[in-house]
Enzyme design. Structure first.
Site, PDB file in Angstrom:
ATOM      1  N   HIS A 206      -6.467  -5.200  -9.251  1.00 30.89           N
ATOM      2  CA  HIS A 206      -5.293  -5.564  -8.445  1.00 30.89           C
ATOM      3  C   HIS A 206      -5.173  -7.062  -8.177  1.00 30.89           C
ATOM      4  CE1 HIS A 206      -8.245  -5.707  -5.217  1.00 30.89           C
ATOM      5  NE2 HIS A 206      -7.363  -6.395  -4.504  1.00 30.89           N
TER       6      HIS A 206
HETATM    7  C1  UD1 Z   1      -4.017  -7.959  -0.464  1.00 32.39           C
HETATM    8  C2  UD1 Z   1      -5.043  -9.051  -0.177  1.00 32.39           C
HETATM    9  C3  UD1 Z   1      -6.249  -8.861  -1.089  1.00 32.39           C
HETATM   10  C4  UD1 Z   1      -6.805  -7.460  -0.982  1.00 32.39           C
HETATM   11  C5  UD1 Z   1      -5.695  -6.462  -1.261  1.00 32.39           C
HETATM   12  C6  UD1 Z   1      -6.163  -5.043  -1.116  1.00 32.39           C
HETATM   13  C7  UD1 Z   1      -4.138 -11.239   0.505  1.00 32.39           C
HETATM   14  C8  UD1 Z   1      -3.913 -12.619   0.043  1.00 32.39           C
HETATM   15  N1  UD1 Z   1      -4.520 -10.375  -0.459  1.00 32.39           N
HETATM   16  O1  UD1 Z   1      -3.568  -8.128  -1.799  1.00 32.39           O
HETATM   17  O2  UD1 Z   1      -7.256  -9.775  -0.695  1.00 32.39           O
HETATM   18  O3  UD1 Z   1      -7.843  -7.299  -1.916  1.00 32.39           O
HETATM   19  O4  UD1 Z   1      -4.625  -6.699  -0.322  1.00 32.39           O
HETATM   20  O5  UD1 Z   1      -5.163  -4.167  -1.505  1.00 32.39           O
HETATM   21  O6  UD1 Z   1      -3.999 -10.943   1.661  1.00 32.39           O
HETATM   22  N2  UD1 Z   1       2.830  -3.491  -1.907  1.00 32.39           N
HETATM   23  C9  UD1 Z   1       3.410  -2.253  -1.816  1.00 32.39           C
HETATM   24  N3  UD1 Z   1       3.072  -1.484  -0.730  1.00 32.39           N
HETATM   25  C10 UD1 Z   1       2.222  -1.898   0.228  1.00 32.39           C
HETATM   26  C11 UD1 Z   1       1.649  -3.174   0.112  1.00 32.39           C
HETATM   27  C12 UD1 Z   1       1.957  -3.949  -0.954  1.00 32.39           C
HETATM   28  O7  UD1 Z   1       4.174  -1.833  -2.667  1.00 32.39           O
HETATM   29  O8  UD1 Z   1       1.965  -1.138   1.176  1.00 32.39           O
HETATM   30  C13 UD1 Z   1       3.141  -4.323  -3.091  1.00 32.39           C
HETATM   31  C14 UD1 Z   1       4.243  -5.300  -2.860  1.00 32.39           C
HETATM   32  O9  UD1 Z   1       4.989  -5.368  -4.014  1.00 32.39           O
HETATM   33  C15 UD1 Z   1       3.527  -6.609  -2.671  1.00 32.39           C
HETATM   34  C16 UD1 Z   1       2.294  -6.423  -3.520  1.00 32.39           C
HETATM   35  O10 UD1 Z   1       1.985  -5.032  -3.462  1.00 32.39           O
HETATM   36  O11 UD1 Z   1       4.308  -7.676  -3.043  1.00 32.39           O
HETATM   37  C17 UD1 Z   1       1.120  -7.202  -3.049  1.00 32.39           C
HETATM   38  O12 UD1 Z   1       0.843  -6.951  -1.672  1.00 32.39           O
HETATM   39  P1  UD1 Z   1       0.134  -8.094  -0.768  1.00 32.39           P
HETATM   40  O13 UD1 Z   1      -0.202  -7.557   0.555  1.00 32.39           O
HETATM   41  O14 UD1 Z   1       0.933  -9.347  -0.835  1.00 32.39           O
HETATM   42  O15 UD1 Z   1      -1.187  -8.409  -1.572  1.00 32.39           O
HETATM   43  P2  UD1 Z   1      -2.232  -7.445  -2.279  1.00 32.39           P
HETATM   44  O16 UD1 Z   1      -2.141  -7.679  -3.738  1.00 32.39           O
HETATM   45  O17 UD1 Z   1      -2.126  -6.042  -1.796  1.00 32.39           O
END
Ligand code: UD1
Length: 362
Positions: A206
């Protein structure tokens, strides 16, 4: 004493749950008056990324949900800060506890320290020395502004001292994520769709460095398809990864032996880790959990902020190097299964040690 916990993203929940419980027990058994408030920033908001974890980890409903959602690094961090500040002003906690290294962690730590509220950082001191990772910036900044730094291992203490943090702020307590694993391992259950998977490889990716780089993601996928000719590959997809896969047109490449699954609940994912022949990942927490379980882990990163999993656990860094991944896979698939590893203070009691220190230093 009023302790306010801030969580936001999936890996925060299994770190916060044991401390909520330990402080609750201190309150009941030792009659220490502790008030706890739980704030969810809403960084992760899908039921499969958040709600199901609250349920399985038996966490209380958050008192406040800031509902920040997804955005760029700066927008997400800023939004947590803007929405948390009035909550802290209103609720006046004595201590704010933050977990791990996600954007919610650094945002909450900054707001609290500027309001003059003491900050405790759980899982402090980890360093990958790779500033291209947003998490590394989050770790460095959070540690600098925290009053109490709870570390999982000796390397973390060394990193903090090297950055000029006074010894009396550093407390090596062990690994809270392992507290949750130890408590819930007896309840781990294989996902319904995989009751008898036979020999299988578990894959999770991820990190932006792996899944936002589409040509590289395709190469990884090709390698997994090759592996799936000898062992079933089970690949639960983080939403970020699912989005990237949709853009690569690669999802149709999946074979009968490469199974994409949705994000899994904690107990199901734990069972998969426990029963896998080997885990391929870029997650931090999974490097630790596989080490504890004695399951070989191949980490698709050039570095790790958790070196103890390399020296005392079951982790191997394979970098962005598909031939190396293939070689290491062949090696571990030919070996008998490993034994659970004993890493000092990864014993299921880290949260109790934190609770003890928090209540003594109040
Ligand atoms: C975040 C953390 C990472 C952790 C990971 C665990 C930061 C910088 N990164 O990364 O350290 O390892 O979480 O999962 O804080 N999205 C959904 N549903 C959700 C959440 C996210 O669809 O409930 C999608 C969205 O498109 C979003 C993308 O996932 O843009 C990334 O989510 P984000 O919270 O920005 O970062 P993670 O990649 O999840």
């Amino acid at each position: 004493m009023h302790i306010l916990h801030v969580v936001g993203a999936r890996p925060n929940f299994m770190k916060c749950a044991p401390l909520l419980r330990a402080l609750g027990q201190f309150q009941h058994v030792r009659q220490i008056p502790i008030r706890q408030t739980l704030v969810h920033t809403g960084q992760h908001y899908d039921a499969a990324m958040s709600e199901v974890f609250f349920r399985q980890l038996e966490m209380p409903e958050p008192d406040v949900n800031l509902a920040v959602g997804s955005a760029t690094q700066a927008q997400q961090t800023a939004e947590v800060m803007l929405r948390l500040e009035p909550v802290l002003v209103d609720r006046k906690p004595d201590m704010v506890v933050v977990y791990g290294d996600v954007n919610s962690t650094v945002a909450a730590a900054l707001v609290a320290c500027k309001l003059g509220i003491r900050v405790a950082h759980v899982e402090a001191g980890l360093r990958s020395w790779d500033r291209a990772m947003p998490e590394e910036i989050n770790r460095v900044v959070t540690d600098q502004v925290s009053d109490l730094l709870f570390t999982p291992s000796a390397d973390a203490d060394d990193n903090l001292r090297r950055e000029g943090i006074e010894a009396n702020r550093i407390h090596r307590v062990g690994n809270v994520m392992i507290d949750t694993l130890v408590r819930l391992l007896p309840q781990a259950v294989m996902p319904a769709e995989l009751k008898n998977p036979g020999r299988f490889v578990l894959a999770t990716l991820h990190r932006p460095s792996n899944v936002d780089d589409l040509p590289w993601l395709k190469q990884m996928l090709a390698a997994l398809i090759e592996v799936s000719r000898t062992a079933q590959v089970v690949f639960p997809l983080h939403p970020r990864t699912a989005k990237s896969l949709a853009q690569t047109n690669a999802a149709h490449l999946k074979t009968r032996h490469l199974r994409f699954l949705p994000p899994l609940p904690y107990l199901e994912f734990l069972a998969l880790q426990q029963n896998a022949q080997v885990v391929i990942t870029d997650s931090g927490g999974i490097q630790e959990e596989t080490s504890y379980l004695g399951v070989p882990c191949l980490t698709v990163r050039e570095n790790t902020e958790r070196p103890v999993t390399l020296t005392e656990g079951t982790n191997t860094l394979v970098g962005r190097d598909v031939p190396r991944l293939r070689r290491e896979l062949e090696r571990v698939l030919a070996q008998p299964r490993g034994k659970p590893q004993q890493i000092p203070l990864w014993d299921g009691h880290a949260a109790e040690r934190i609770a003890q220190i928090l209540t003594q230093t109040s």
